[in-house]
Design a protein around this motif. Sequence first.
Motif, PDB file in Angstrom:
ATOM      1  N   TYR A   1      37.339  21.571  56.467  1.00 53.85           N
ATOM      2  CA  TYR A   1      37.634  21.532  57.904  1.00 53.85           C
ATOM      3  C   TYR A   1      38.880  22.351  58.233  1.00 53.85           C
ATOM      4  N   TRP A   2      39.944  22.182  57.447  1.00 56.73           N
ATOM      5  CA  TRP A   2      41.184  22.915  57.742  1.00 56.73           C
ATOM      6  C   TRP A   2      40.965  24.419  57.681  1.00 56.73           C
ATOM      7  N   THR A   3      40.058  24.886  56.823  1.00 52.41           N
ATOM      8  CA  THR A   3      39.801  26.327  56.706  1.00 52.41           C
ATOM      9  C   THR A   3      38.923  26.859  57.830  1.00 52.41           C
ATOM     10  N   CYS A   4      38.386  25.973  58.635  1.00 55.15           N
ATOM     11  CA  CYS A   4      37.546  26.368  59.771  1.00 55.15           C
ATOM     12  C   CYS A   4      38.366  26.605  61.032  1.00 55.15           C
TER      13      CYS A   4
ATOM     14  N   ASP B   1      34.419  33.882  70.825  1.00 54.75           N
ATOM     15  CA  ASP B   1      33.032  33.916  70.368  1.00 54.75           C
ATOM     16  C   ASP B   1      32.954  34.574  68.999  1.00 54.75           C
ATOM     17  N   PRO B   2      31.979  34.185  68.199  1.00 49.36           N
ATOM     18  CA  PRO B   2      31.776  34.876  66.922  1.00 49.36           C
ATOM     19  C   PRO B   2      31.269  36.293  67.161  1.00 49.36           C
ATOM     20  N   ALA B   3      31.378  37.114  66.134  1.00 44.97           N
ATOM     21  CA  ALA B   3      30.914  38.499  66.220  1.00 44.97           C
ATOM     22  C   ALA B   3      30.062  38.819  64.997  1.00 44.97           C
ATOM     23  N   GLY B   4      29.480  39.995  64.987  1.00 47.80           N
ATOM     24  CA  GLY B   4      28.758  40.497  63.827  1.00 47.80           C
ATOM     25  C   GLY B   4      27.517  39.705  63.480  1.00 47.80           C
TER      26      GLY B   4
ATOM     27  N   GLU C   1      24.783  37.403  65.747  1.00 47.58           N
ATOM     28  CA  GLU C   1      23.376  37.812  65.836  1.00 47.58           C
ATOM     29  C   GLU C   1      22.445  36.678  65.417  1.00 47.58           C
ATOM     30  N   ARG C   2      22.781  36.003  64.334  1.00 49.31           N
ATOM     31  CA  ARG C   2      21.926  34.900  63.855  1.00 49.31           C
ATOM     32  C   ARG C   2      21.938  33.720  64.825  1.00 49.31           C
ATOM     33  N   LEU C   3      23.106  33.412  65.382  1.00 48.33           N
ATOM     34  CA  LEU C   3      23.172  32.315  66.357  1.00 48.33           C
ATOM     35  C   LEU C   3      22.363  32.658  67.599  1.00 48.33           C
ATOM     36  N   ALA C   4      22.431  33.917  68.055  1.00 47.32           N
ATOM     37  CA  ALA C   4      21.661  34.336  69.224  1.00 47.32           C
ATOM     38  C   ALA C   4      20.164  34.266  68.951  1.00 47.32           C
ATOM     39  N   ARG C   5      19.755  34.690  67.747  1.00 47.21           N
ATOM     40  CA  ARG C   5      18.332  34.621  67.388  1.00 47.21           C
ATOM     41  C   ARG C   5      17.840  33.171  67.355  1.00 47.21           C
TER      42      ARG C   5
ATOM     43  N   VAL D   1      34.333  31.555  59.357  1.00 49.48           N
ATOM     44  CA  VAL D   1      32.968  31.010  59.392  1.00 49.48           C
ATOM     45  C   VAL D   1      31.962  32.105  59.056  1.00 49.48           C
ATOM     46  N   GLY D   2      32.102  33.260  59.673  1.00 51.15           N
ATOM     47  CA  GLY D   2      31.187  34.376  59.426  1.00 51.15           C
ATOM     48  C   GLY D   2      31.247  34.884  58.001  1.00 51.15           C
ATOM     49  N   ALA D   3      32.422  34.809  57.377  1.00 51.79           N
ATOM     50  CA  ALA D   3      32.570  35.280  56.004  1.00 51.79           C
ATOM     51  C   ALA D   3      31.809  34.406  55.010  1.00 51.79           C
ATOM     52  N   ARG D   4      31.409  33.207  55.415  1.00 54.65           N
ATOM     53  CA  ARG D   4      30.674  32.302  54.514  1.00 54.65           C
ATOM     54  C   ARG D   4      29.171  32.586  54.490  1.00 54.65           C
TER      55      ARG D   4
END
Length: 192
Positions: free
Chosen positions: A77-80, A88-91, A95-99, A187-190
């Motif tokens: 949690y602390w790393t989030c 907003d997230p990017a990349g 894209e995956r969340l939008a899909r 989050v995206g790096a995971r």
Amino acid sequence: MAIELPALPYPRNALEPHLSAATLDEHHGSHHRGHVEATNRLLEGSGLEGVALEEIVRRARGRLADEAAQAWSHGFYWTCLSPCGGGDPAGPLAERLARQYGDFIRFREEFTRQALGLSGSGWVWLVQRPDGTPGIVATRGGGTPLTGTDTPLLACDVWEHAYYLDRQNARADYLEAFWKVVDWQAVGARLR
């Protein structure tokens, strides 16, 4: 080898005004520390001494499983979160969340709905399914997707200790603050 309480990845007041230093002191310094200490006590004689915390979560049963899961989930949690978070997230994550959800706003609405709908204490997670799609999972108590096939990407602690000092029983207000400190880069790096 004992499990250690990880240091916060930022100063205790870095998430203010969204999450106060007093909340982080209590949440990290008392609750998270308590789960780490209980895990270490319960490890003695378990046959899992010297095993990494993630593996303890996957293999333990009973109270050791619960305490280890809480220790791991809090560390995750602390790393989030980040003082530079929010937005907003990017990349590929965006894209995956939008899909999956139509757009980020719909994802956020669904995540928040599940967090508000979770009766009692627990966690809400953004996960990556084995097929690569994102999903939202709500777990009660110490439950964590780490014990299944999903990969945790983001955790939101909805136990009262995560927000009570700042917002008393107003979980919705806490969730508004949470979104302002989510570290979307981490989050995206995971993603796999």
